[in-house]
Design a protein around this motif. Structure first.
Motif, PDB file in Angstrom:
ATOM      1  N   ARG A  13      -7.292   8.556   2.666  1.00 48.15           N
ATOM      2  CA  ARG A  13      -6.534   9.430   1.768  1.00 48.15           C
ATOM      3  C   ARG A  13      -5.242   9.916   2.430  1.00 48.15           C
ATOM      4  NH1 ARG A  13      -8.634  12.797  -2.303  1.00 48.15           N
ATOM      5  NH2 ARG A  13     -10.721  12.497  -1.414  1.00 48.15           N
ATOM      6  N   GLU A 243      -9.671   9.406  -4.987  1.00 43.89           N
ATOM      7  CA  GLU A 243     -10.820   9.485  -5.888  1.00 43.89           C
ATOM      8  C   GLU A 243     -10.360  10.238  -7.123  1.00 43.89           C
ATOM      9  OE1 GLU A 243     -15.567  10.212  -5.489  1.00 43.89           O
ATOM     10  OE2 GLU A 243     -14.306  11.834  -4.754  1.00 43.89           O
ATOM     11  N   ASP A 257     -13.449   5.598  -7.961  1.00 45.32           N
ATOM     12  CA  ASP A 257     -12.927   5.196  -6.655  1.00 45.32           C
ATOM     13  C   ASP A 257     -11.681   4.338  -6.865  1.00 45.32           C
ATOM     14  OD1 ASP A 257     -12.816   4.804  -3.896  1.00 45.32           O
ATOM     15  OD2 ASP A 257     -13.992   2.960  -4.020  1.00 45.32           O
ATOM     16  N   TRP A 258     -10.503   4.877  -6.493  1.00 44.68           N
ATOM     17  CA  TRP A 258      -9.238   4.206  -6.776  1.00 44.68           C
ATOM     18  C   TRP A 258      -8.457   3.914  -5.495  1.00 44.68           C
ATOM     19  CZ3 TRP A 258      -5.031   6.461 -10.588  1.00 44.68           C
ATOM     20  CH2 TRP A 258      -4.290   5.395 -11.113  1.00 44.68           C
ATOM     21  N   ARG A 259      -8.419   4.872  -4.587  1.00 46.35           N
ATOM     22  CA  ARG A 259      -7.813   4.703  -3.261  1.00 46.35           C
ATOM     23  C   ARG A 259      -6.308   4.418  -3.324  1.00 46.35           C
ATOM     24  NH1 ARG A 259     -12.468   2.686   0.858  1.00 46.35           N
ATOM     25  NH2 ARG A 259     -14.189   3.682  -0.248  1.00 46.35           N
TER      26      ARG A 259
END
Length: 347
Positions: A13, A243, A257-259
């Motif tokens: 992140r 996220e 969940d994309w990140r």
């Protein structure tokens, strides 16, 4: 005209956000700034719905590497005492580490501004003076689906957080607990029904919370967000999509969940592009449409240039919309153009 939005995808992140910010650093001027304000999103104590401490830390590191002047971390929490939210997410330690001042916008001096009620009659609300007077405003928060305006991103985060709720500022005990208990007793079909929408509008008519008073129905809240946006427009928009939230946002949705991380100096372009990556047509989001009509930024995908380490289509997800999504799409107002002419120029 074109706008540049950075898009980074990765496994950490903090690293994602720093990389996204570094890519647009040359477009941000810190020289001569009197006061920099960072606006997180602390709508609830659920981490998924709020700005993660690591996201805030990434912004603080970026700013402090370039600016040594007055730095504020400012929020006006919607349902709980803002100071309790600061403590819950560890913001007090971050503020001390970066020589920043925490500000509860709900207790701030205010500036009266005009919006409209559900009958399109003028209505006066109050914005936090500190946000208006800060000459570099940074919005940072997670991308989420929403229960009234389809998605909530950088612009809405800044506008709604700047509206005061004196009832929360005056209390040390969170008031969201009783509301949450009542909410659990209401079946989902009723919670997301048209009847619930009408009850919400009735409750908003004389509510002391300026945030709650914005809820004048789907058409008017979109108009009101655009009316207030010029007062507190984000100079830098930062989206922490490591996220994200889909479904029953902005507080009760599901994790996705994309990140990814996005950043830009055109907040409308950032929000437009993020909405597209979430699988929505940006033109069906009312307040983004009205912000475009006001000339506040770029809202055509063809005019948005991306820089980063991932192709936009490779990062695109289809977010599950809020259960009231179909009703939310009915935001068009015939009187919008006439009413928008009364909006202020960018402050």
């Amino acid at each position: 005209m074109t706008a540049t939005v950075s898009l980074i995808q990765g496994t950490e992140r903090y690293a994602n956000l720093r990389a996204a910010l570094d890519l647009i650093a040359d477009a941000i001027t810190f020289e001569g700034r009197r006061q920099v304000l960072i606006k997180p999103n602390l709508v609830s104590h659920r981490q998924l719905s709020a700005t993660h401490p690591d996201a805030l830390r990434a912004v603080l590191d970026f700013v402090r590497a370039r600016y040594a002047g007055p730095l504020l971390i400012a929020e006006g929490a919607a349902l709980v005492n803002t100071w309790q939210s600061f403590a819950h997410f560890g913001y007090e330690a971050l503020a001390a580490r970066y020589d920043a001042v925490l500000v509860d916008l709900n207790a701030d001096e205010t500036v009266p501004v005009q919006v409209y009620d559900r009958h399109l009659h003028p209505k006066t609300l109050r914005l936090a003076r500190t946000v208006i007077e800060s000459d570099l405003r940074i919005s940072v928060g997670p991308p989420k689906t929403h229960d009234t305006v389809i998605v909530t991103l950088a612009i809405k985060n800044m506008v709604m957080g700047s509206l005061i709720n004196p009832m929360v500022a005056a209390r040390d005990v969170p008031q969201h607990e009783s509301l949450s208990s009542l909410d659990r007793l209401v079946p989902q079909w009723l919670r997301f029904s048209a009847l619930a929408d009408r009850v919400m509008m009735r409750m908003a008519e004389n509510n002391l919370s300026n945030k709650f008073a914005m809820h004048q129905g789907f058409p008017v809240i979109n108009l009101n967000l655009a009316m207030l946006a010029p007062w507190v427009w984000p100079h830098v928009a930062v989206i922490d999509g490591f996220e994200a939230m889909e479904g029953a946002g902005p507080t009760k949705g599901d994790p996705l969940d994309w990140r990814v991380a996005l950043a830009g100096t055109d907040a409308l372009a950032v929000d437009t592009f993020t909405a597209h990556l979430m699988g929505f047509d940006p033109h069906e989001i009312g307040y983004l449409h009205y912000c475009q009509r006001l000339g506040l930024g770029i809202a055509e995908l063809a005019d948005i240039k991306t820089v980063g380490n991932v192709a936009p289509e490779a990062a695109r997800k289809q977010f599950k919309p809020h259960p009231s999504y179909r009703r939310q799409r009915k935001w068009h107002l015939e009187a919008a153009d006439r009413l928008l002419r009364r909006a202020p120029q960018e402050k």
